[in-house]
Design an enzyme around this catalytic site. Structure first.
Site, PDB file in Angstrom:
ATOM      1  CD  GLU A  11      10.957  21.736 -43.226  1.00  0.00           C
ATOM      2  OE1 GLU A  11      11.759  21.370 -44.093  1.00  0.00           O
ATOM      3  OE2 GLU A  11       9.736  21.846 -43.424  1.00  0.00           O
ATOM      4  CG  HIS A  19      11.146  27.203 -49.826  1.00  0.00           C
ATOM      5  ND1 HIS A  19      12.371  27.012 -49.236  1.00  0.00           N
ATOM      6  CD2 HIS A  19      10.579  25.979 -49.886  1.00  0.00           C
ATOM      7  CE1 HIS A  19      12.534  25.731 -48.949  1.00  0.00           C
ATOM      8  NE2 HIS A  19      11.440  25.083 -49.328  1.00  0.00           N
ATOM      9  CG  ASP A  76       7.731  24.159 -48.375  1.00  0.00           C
ATOM     10  OD1 ASP A  76       8.451  23.689 -49.256  1.00  0.00           O
ATOM     11  OD2 ASP A  76       7.858  23.867 -47.163  1.00  0.00           O
ATOM     12  CD  GLN A  96      13.404  15.826 -49.766  1.00  0.00           C
ATOM     13  OE1 GLN A  96      12.634  16.517 -50.426  1.00  0.00           O
ATOM     14  NE2 GLN A  96      13.517  15.954 -48.458  1.00  0.00           N
ATOM     15  CG  HIS A 140       9.743  21.462 -52.610  1.00  0.00           C
ATOM     16  ND1 HIS A 140      10.986  20.871 -52.526  1.00  0.00           N
ATOM     17  CD2 HIS A 140       9.637  22.258 -51.524  1.00  0.00           C
ATOM     18  CE1 HIS A 140      11.596  21.289 -51.419  1.00  0.00           C
ATOM     19  NE2 HIS A 140      10.795  22.139 -50.795  1.00  0.00           N
ATOM     20  CG  HIS A 184      14.872  22.560 -47.395  1.00  0.00           C
ATOM     21  ND1 HIS A 184      15.180  22.871 -48.689  1.00  0.00           N
ATOM     22  CD2 HIS A 184      13.539  22.298 -47.361  1.00  0.00           C
ATOM     23  CE1 HIS A 184      14.071  22.799 -49.416  1.00  0.00           C
ATOM     24  NE2 HIS A 184      13.063  22.455 -48.636  1.00  0.00           N
ATOM     25  CD1 TRP A 208       7.005  16.505 -46.629  1.00  0.00           C
ATOM     26  CD2 TRP A 208       7.033  16.713 -48.854  1.00  0.00           C
ATOM     27  NE1 TRP A 208       8.115  15.849 -47.101  1.00  0.00           N
ATOM     28  CE2 TRP A 208       8.158  15.969 -48.462  1.00  0.00           C
ATOM     29  CE3 TRP A 208       6.842  16.969 -50.217  1.00  0.00           C
ATOM     30  CZ2 TRP A 208       9.097  15.462 -49.366  1.00  0.00           C
ATOM     31  CZ3 TRP A 208       7.768  16.473 -51.126  1.00  0.00           C
ATOM     32  CH2 TRP A 208       8.880  15.729 -50.699  1.00  0.00           C
TER      33      TRP A 208
HETATM   34 FE   FE2 Z   1      10.904  23.040 -48.805  1.00  0.00          FE
END
Ligand code: FE2
Length: 427
Positions: free
Chosen positions: A213, A57, A309, A152, A59, A210, A315
């Site tokens: 979360e 996982h 991630d 997203q 991005h 996702h 993030w």
């Molecule tokens: Fe993610």
């Protein structure tokens, strides 16, 4: 004539050291004192040899954008999402490719040879999709890159997402994603899971969402994800990523959902570095950890993985794409400190995610792809403890990365001479 022999390899799960012979990209032989001509030979020196790390996982479209155009001042998930919304319109294919290729180089150096990356399909030009499809092709000799079409901004919440997701899949994105907890209403979230699973089933694709979360114990879209898995016969091909709300749920509900996940072979992916920093933000004290129920997943035989991630993006400011750092954090936060538990955490960054990604030829048996990593450690537990140096990374029988063993020279208690010293117990 072999292409490569790795001498004195301590294969994961084996006490004795042996030699591994590679030919035509595959593991051709495993033997004590392998006696065969070879083009190249390296010495693992009795260190641990593992199949490569798999990051299930990630991005890659947002990675290495840290600080552009500004920093995430609050450090929260939702400021991260709005910051990404500011970056997205300015993306160029060249910029996404440059950052992704740099990240792939970091990953290979740290022994990761397969990555599943989500790619945001919310940009009308699908810039990141085009860029990462090109990167997937370019890196394929060195690294398996699997792409997930990720809405997203919400599959229904973003009015363009349905058409853009379909376009991304037509262009060749591998897996169907989703974000049900971010839709406008709970019912929209449920409908998004149903619609996206049907699209995947029709196209013969896997699903990785996702899912939940959130710290909201009432967020249990995983229930719909499981029920769609059963209805569509997609056992083993569906994954719930994050599942952090499960941390806050009533034990009775969590127990039921875990049982259903096992029954329907739904995979789970936890992202310890990210969720330990993003979850529990609205709590005063005590503050919840917000990681999903990893220990219980292991006990029930659910195929769970730990993943990176983010690396230096809206993030998460940290990271260097090091899966041993992920395992180290996951072990602590999930209290996986029993002997068997710690060893199992190593599986959560190797064989478990390989199963989730359905990688072919993964492993160290004869006939598998000759992909492996030599670690400066004697066993998986020590590899996680030390976040051990990746001495050699091998892809299809060729050494693609080398790192010197970590050795310090220490002068201690009045000694004149420096003494060579390694934190690895082998030295
Ligand atoms: Fe993610």
């Amino acid at each position: 004539m072999l292409d490569l022999i790795i001498r004195n390899a301590r294969i994961v799960g084996q006490k004795e050291v042996l030699d591994i012979g590679c030919l035509d990209g595959q593991i051709a032989e495993r033997a004590y004192n392998l006696d065969a001509p070879t083009r190249e030979e390296i010495d693992a020196g009795g260190h641990l040899v593992s199949p490569p790390f798999v990051d299930s996982h990630f991005h890659m479209d947002s990675t290495l954008t840290y600080g552009q155009p500004r920093y995430n001042e609050s450090g929260t998930l939702y400021e991260g999402i709005s910051l990404w919304g500011e970056i997205k319109p300015g993306l160029t294919i060249e910029d996404v490719e440059r950052r992704a290729l740099l990240l792939c180089r970091w990953a290979i150096a740290r022994g990761s040879l397969a990555i599943r990356s989500h790619v945001d399909i919310g940009d009308p030009a699908l810039t990141a999709v085009h860029a990462l499809l090109e990167v997937r092709k370019k890196v394929s000799p060195w690294l398996d890159l699997q792409l997930v079409a990720f809405p997203q901004d919400g599959y229904f919440r973003d009015p363009n997402a349905e058409a853009l997701l379909a376009k991304a899949l037509e262009l060749g994105v591998d897996v169907v994603g989703g974000i049900p907890h971010f839709e406008r209403t709970y019912d929209d979230g449920r409908r998004s899971v149903e619609a996206l699973c049907r699209i995947a089933a029709e196209r013969g694709l896997m699903v990785d969402m996702h899912c939940d979360e959130s710290d909201d114990p009432g967020s249990h879209h995983i229930e719909t994800l499981i029920s769609m898995t059963a209805e569509l016969g997609m056992q083993g091909r569906v994954t719930g990523s994050h599942l952090t709300s499960m941390h806050s749920m009533d034990n009775t509900l969590a127990d039921k959902l875990l049982g259903l996940m096992r029954e329907n072979d739904v995979n789970a992916i936890a992202c310890p570095l990210i969720n330990i920093t993003l979850q529990g933000r609205k709590d005063t004290y005590p503050k919840r950890r917000g990681l999903t129920r990893i220990k219980e997943m292991m006990q029930r035989g659910i195929n769970y993985s730990m993943a990176h991630d983010c690396v230096m993006d809206p993030w998460y400011a940290g990271g260097s794409h090091d899966m041993l750092e992920v395992a180290h954090m996951g072990l602590h936060v999930a209290q996986m400190t029993g002997t068997e538990e710690t060893a199992d955490v190593f599986n959560a960054i190797t064989i478990n995610p390989a199963q989730t990604l359905q990688l072919q030829g993964y492993g160290l048996e004869v006939g598998c792809n000759a992909d492996m990593v030599v670690l400066q450690a004697k066993d998986p537990t020590e590899a996680i403890r030390l976040r051990a140096a990746r001495l050699f990374v091998i892809r299809r029988g060729s050494v693609v990365s080398r790192t010197s063993p970590i050795v310090s020279e220490v002068s201690f208690m009045g000694e004149d001479a420096l003494t060579s010293f390694s934190v690895s117990e082998l030295h």
